[in-house]
Design an enzyme around this catalytic site. Structure first.
Site, PDB file in Angstrom:
ATOM      1  N   GLY A  15       0.807  -1.221   0.000  1.00 41.24           N
ATOM      2  CA  GLY A  15       0.000   0.000   0.000  1.00 41.24           C
ATOM      3  C   GLY A  15       0.838   1.267   0.000  1.00 41.24           C
ATOM      4  CG  LEU A  16       0.206   6.236   0.051  1.00 44.82           C
ATOM      5  CD1 LEU A  16       0.892   6.639  -1.237  1.00 44.82           C
ATOM      6  CD2 LEU A  16      -0.966   7.180   0.334  1.00 44.82           C
ATOM      7  CG  LEU A  17       2.380   3.919   5.983  1.00 43.75           C
ATOM      8  CD1 LEU A  17       3.278   5.149   5.999  1.00 43.75           C
ATOM      9  CD2 LEU A  17       1.469   3.912   7.215  1.00 43.75           C
ATOM     10  CG  ASP A  48      -7.973 -12.746   3.141  1.00 45.81           C
ATOM     11  OD1 ASP A  48      -8.040 -11.746   3.894  1.00 45.81           O
ATOM     12  OD2 ASP A  48      -8.950 -13.196   2.507  1.00 45.81           O
ATOM     13  CB  ALA A  72      -6.783  -0.371   7.040  1.00 49.26           C
ATOM     14  CE1 TYR A 136      -9.954   4.156   7.006  1.00 48.19           C
ATOM     15  CE2 TYR A 136     -10.057   6.531   7.314  1.00 48.19           C
ATOM     16  CZ  TYR A 136      -9.322   5.365   7.241  1.00 48.19           C
ATOM     17  OH  TYR A 136      -7.958   5.402   7.415  1.00 48.19           O
TER      18      TYR A 136
HETATM   19  N1  LIG Z   1      -3.715   6.989   2.979  1.00 42.66           N
HETATM   20  C1  LIG Z   1      -4.059   7.902   3.876  1.00 42.66           C
HETATM   21  O1  LIG Z   1      -4.232   9.110   3.545  1.00 42.66           O
HETATM   22  C2  LIG Z   1      -4.229   7.503   5.317  1.00 42.66           C
HETATM   23  C3  LIG Z   1      -4.576   8.517   6.242  1.00 42.66           C
HETATM   24  C4  LIG Z   1      -4.703   8.177   7.596  1.00 42.66           C
HETATM   25  C5  LIG Z   1      -4.519   6.856   8.003  1.00 42.66           C
HETATM   26  N2  LIG Z   1      -4.228   5.891   7.081  1.00 42.66           N
HETATM   27  C6  LIG Z   1      -4.040   4.525   7.570  1.00 42.66           C
HETATM   28  O2  LIG Z   1      -2.739   4.118   7.199  1.00 42.66           O
HETATM   29  C7  LIG Z   1      -2.719   2.705   6.964  1.00 42.66           C
HETATM   30  C8  LIG Z   1      -2.082   2.455   5.601  1.00 42.66           C
HETATM   31  O3  LIG Z   1      -2.909   3.056   4.625  1.00 42.66           O
HETATM   32  P1  LIG Z   1      -2.513   3.073   3.079  1.00 42.66           P
HETATM   33  O4  LIG Z   1      -2.891   4.414   2.568  1.00 42.66           O
HETATM   34  O5  LIG Z   1      -1.133   2.572   2.878  1.00 42.66           O
HETATM   35  O6  LIG Z   1      -3.555   2.001   2.507  1.00 42.66           O
HETATM   36  P2  LIG Z   1      -3.649   1.404   1.030  1.00 42.66           P
HETATM   37  O7  LIG Z   1      -2.701   2.111   0.127  1.00 42.66           O
HETATM   38  O8  LIG Z   1      -5.102   1.414   0.658  1.00 42.66           O
HETATM   39  O9  LIG Z   1      -3.156  -0.091   1.194  1.00 42.66           O
HETATM   40  C9  LIG Z   1      -3.936  -1.025   1.870  1.00 42.66           C
HETATM   41  C10 LIG Z   1      -3.106  -2.255   2.128  1.00 42.66           C
HETATM   42  O10 LIG Z   1      -3.923  -3.214   2.801  1.00 42.66           O
HETATM   43  C11 LIG Z   1      -3.754  -4.466   2.142  1.00 42.66           C
HETATM   44  N3  LIG Z   1      -4.940  -5.310   2.273  1.00 42.66           N
HETATM   45  C12 LIG Z   1      -6.202  -5.023   1.855  1.00 42.66           C
HETATM   46  N4  LIG Z   1      -7.014  -6.074   2.109  1.00 42.66           N
HETATM   47  C13 LIG Z   1      -6.246  -7.042   2.691  1.00 42.66           C
HETATM   48  C14 LIG Z   1      -6.493  -8.344   3.164  1.00 42.66           C
HETATM   49  N5  LIG Z   1      -7.722  -8.900   3.123  1.00 42.66           N
HETATM   50  N6  LIG Z   1      -5.457  -9.057   3.669  1.00 42.66           N
HETATM   51  C15 LIG Z   1      -4.206  -8.523   3.710  1.00 42.66           C
HETATM   52  N7  LIG Z   1      -3.917  -7.285   3.292  1.00 42.66           N
HETATM   53  C16 LIG Z   1      -4.923  -6.554   2.777  1.00 42.66           C
HETATM   54  C17 LIG Z   1      -3.520  -4.096   0.691  1.00 42.66           C
HETATM   55  O11 LIG Z   1      -2.939  -5.188   0.021  1.00 42.66           O
HETATM   56  P3  LIG Z   1      -3.127  -5.415  -1.596  1.00 42.66           P
HETATM   57  O12 LIG Z   1      -3.193  -4.050  -2.207  1.00 42.66           O
HETATM   58  O13 LIG Z   1      -1.911  -6.198  -1.960  1.00 42.66           O
HETATM   59  O14 LIG Z   1      -4.399  -6.149  -1.781  1.00 42.66           O
HETATM   60  C18 LIG Z   1      -2.581  -2.910   0.857  1.00 42.66           C
HETATM   61  O15 LIG Z   1      -1.263  -3.337   1.075  1.00 42.66           O
HETATM   62  C19 LIG Z   1      -4.159   2.235   7.099  1.00 42.66           C
HETATM   63  O16 LIG Z   1      -4.341   1.718   8.379  1.00 42.66           O
HETATM   64  C20 LIG Z   1      -4.972   3.506   6.936  1.00 42.66           C
HETATM   65  O17 LIG Z   1      -6.202   3.418   7.641  1.00 42.66           O
HETATM   66  C21 LIG Z   1      -4.065   6.191   5.748  1.00 42.66           C
END
Ligand SMILES: NC(=O)c1ccc[n+]([C@@H]2O[C@H](COP(=O)([O-])OP(=O)(O)OC[C@H]3O[C@@H](n4cnc5c(N)ncnc54)[C@H](OP(=O)(O)O)[C@@H]3O)[C@@H](O)[C@H]2O)c1
Length: 296
Positions: A15-17, A48, A72, A136
């Site tokens: 994911g992004l982070l 998963d 998430a 969310y």
């Molecule tokens: N992005 C933001 O602006 C933001 C802001 C505040 C907080 N956050 C928090 O920061 C954290 C990281 O966010 P992010 O932006 O990196 O999220 P993201 O880019 O949407 O990536 C989500 C990750 O979760 C994995 N995932 C989804 N379903 C899954 C499953 N069933 N089993 C295992 N892995 C699964 C995805 O894997 P695949 O893609 O390989 O399926 C991906 O690696 C999250 O907790 C989010 O709530 C994000």
């Protein structure tokens, strides 16, 4: 210098982070295991996280010193439309990972969000009342509670809206604004809600510093928060992008309409981190220039 090279398991590693966390920890020559679900290339392990048996087997096999749980579902429309399904990942899997981490003696940092707050009275301290406006935000608050119930010694790190290197512009609520700028169609962009965006590499460095302290024997637990130092509306972010890349912005008009499901100003107090000597902020103009240059 640490006595032992730590073994870190990162969920959400595609994911992004997670991508930047894995990259930065590996650059420090730590032993990193990245876990993903659908995007399993570059050496990531497929799991998963909703499947409890698979997760138990994974953690028992890998025996990490620290788990960073970043996986998430965070796209609001998906969470609104598939709430029960989202809870299986955001809440139930988080609680299960916390109980496994406690059982295996792994430390845990669970990533959460500023969307646990309603944005009416910033800056929010770690123990200020939460009142998520969106489903969310509710799942993330429930995830924090599930984690701390299973494993009171775990850490929660709440982060603000993130930007960084993206696989597509829509991947981040910040980088997607370049698409609005590049498209000459008239469009209104919020000049109402305030955000403190953070570059993912800053969050990765904060995680590195937290883990380095843990590995040196310092006990840290409970809720930590980071917000970027600059406060901007999305309209102001588009003006920064327009200036950096000399793109016209006359087709974009500022909108002052509140979003029903979005906090007005969820800035979070950073003092639990800064008191530990932990603080990383990339100037928005420099950070966004680096991320967006490949997209021009
Ligand atoms: N992005 C933001 O602006 C933001 C802001 C505040 C907080 N956050 C928090 O920061 C954290 C990281 O966010 P992010 O932006 O990196 O999220 P993201 O880019 O949407 O990536 C989500 C990750 O979760 C994995 N995932 C989804 N379903 C899954 C499953 N069933 N089993 C295992 N892995 C699964 C995805 O894997 P695949 O893609 O390989 O399926 C991906 O690696 C999250 O907790 C989010 O709530 C994000």
């Amino acid at each position: 210098m640490l006595d032992k090279v730590p073994r870190i398991l990162v969920t959400g590693a595609s994911g992004l982070l997670g991508r930047t966390v894995v990259k930065i920890l590996k650059e420090r020559e730590w032993n990193v295991v990245g876990v993903a679900f659908s995007r399993v290339d570059s050496g990531l392990i497929k799991c998963d996280l909703r499947n409890q048996e698979s997760v138990s087997a994974l953690i028992e096999k890998e025996k990490p010193d620290v788990i960073i749980h970043a996986a998430a579902e965070r796209f609001p429309d998906v969470v609104e439309n598939k709430y029960e399904e989202t809870c299986l990942l955001n809440v139930k899997a988080s609680g299960h990972i916390a109980s496994l981490a406690k059982h295996c003696g792994s430390k845990l940092i669970h990533i959460s969000t500023d969307y646990v707050f309603d944005g009416t009275s910033p800056p929010y301290k770690v123990d200020d009342e939460c009142n998520p406006l969106s489903k969310y935000g509710q799942t993330k608050l429930d995830s924090e509670r599930a984690v701390l119930t299973e494993y009171p010694a775990a850490c929660i790190l709440r982060v603000p809206v993130l930007y960084g290197p993206v696989e597509r512009l829509e991947e981040s609520a910040v980088t997607c604004l370049l698409g609005v700028l590049k498209n000459s169609e008239p469009k209104s962009v919020s000049h109402y809600d305030k955000r403190c965006p953070a570059h993912v590499s800053d969050i990765a460095r904060i995680l590195y510093d937290m883990i380095a302290l843990m590995m040196k024997g310092k006990t840290i637990s409970g809720i930590f928060q980071w917000s970027g130092i600059e406060k901007l509306t999305k309209y102001e972010m588009t003006l920064v992008m327009s200036q950096i890349f000399s793109l016209p912005h006359a087709h974009i008009t500022p909108s002052f309409t509140p979003g029903a499901l979005r906090p007005y100003d969820p800035e979070m107090d950073r003092s639990r981190l800064t008191e530990l000597g932990i603080s990383h902020h990339t100037n928005f103009k420099d950070g966004i220039k680096d991320c967006l240059t490949p997209w021009l």
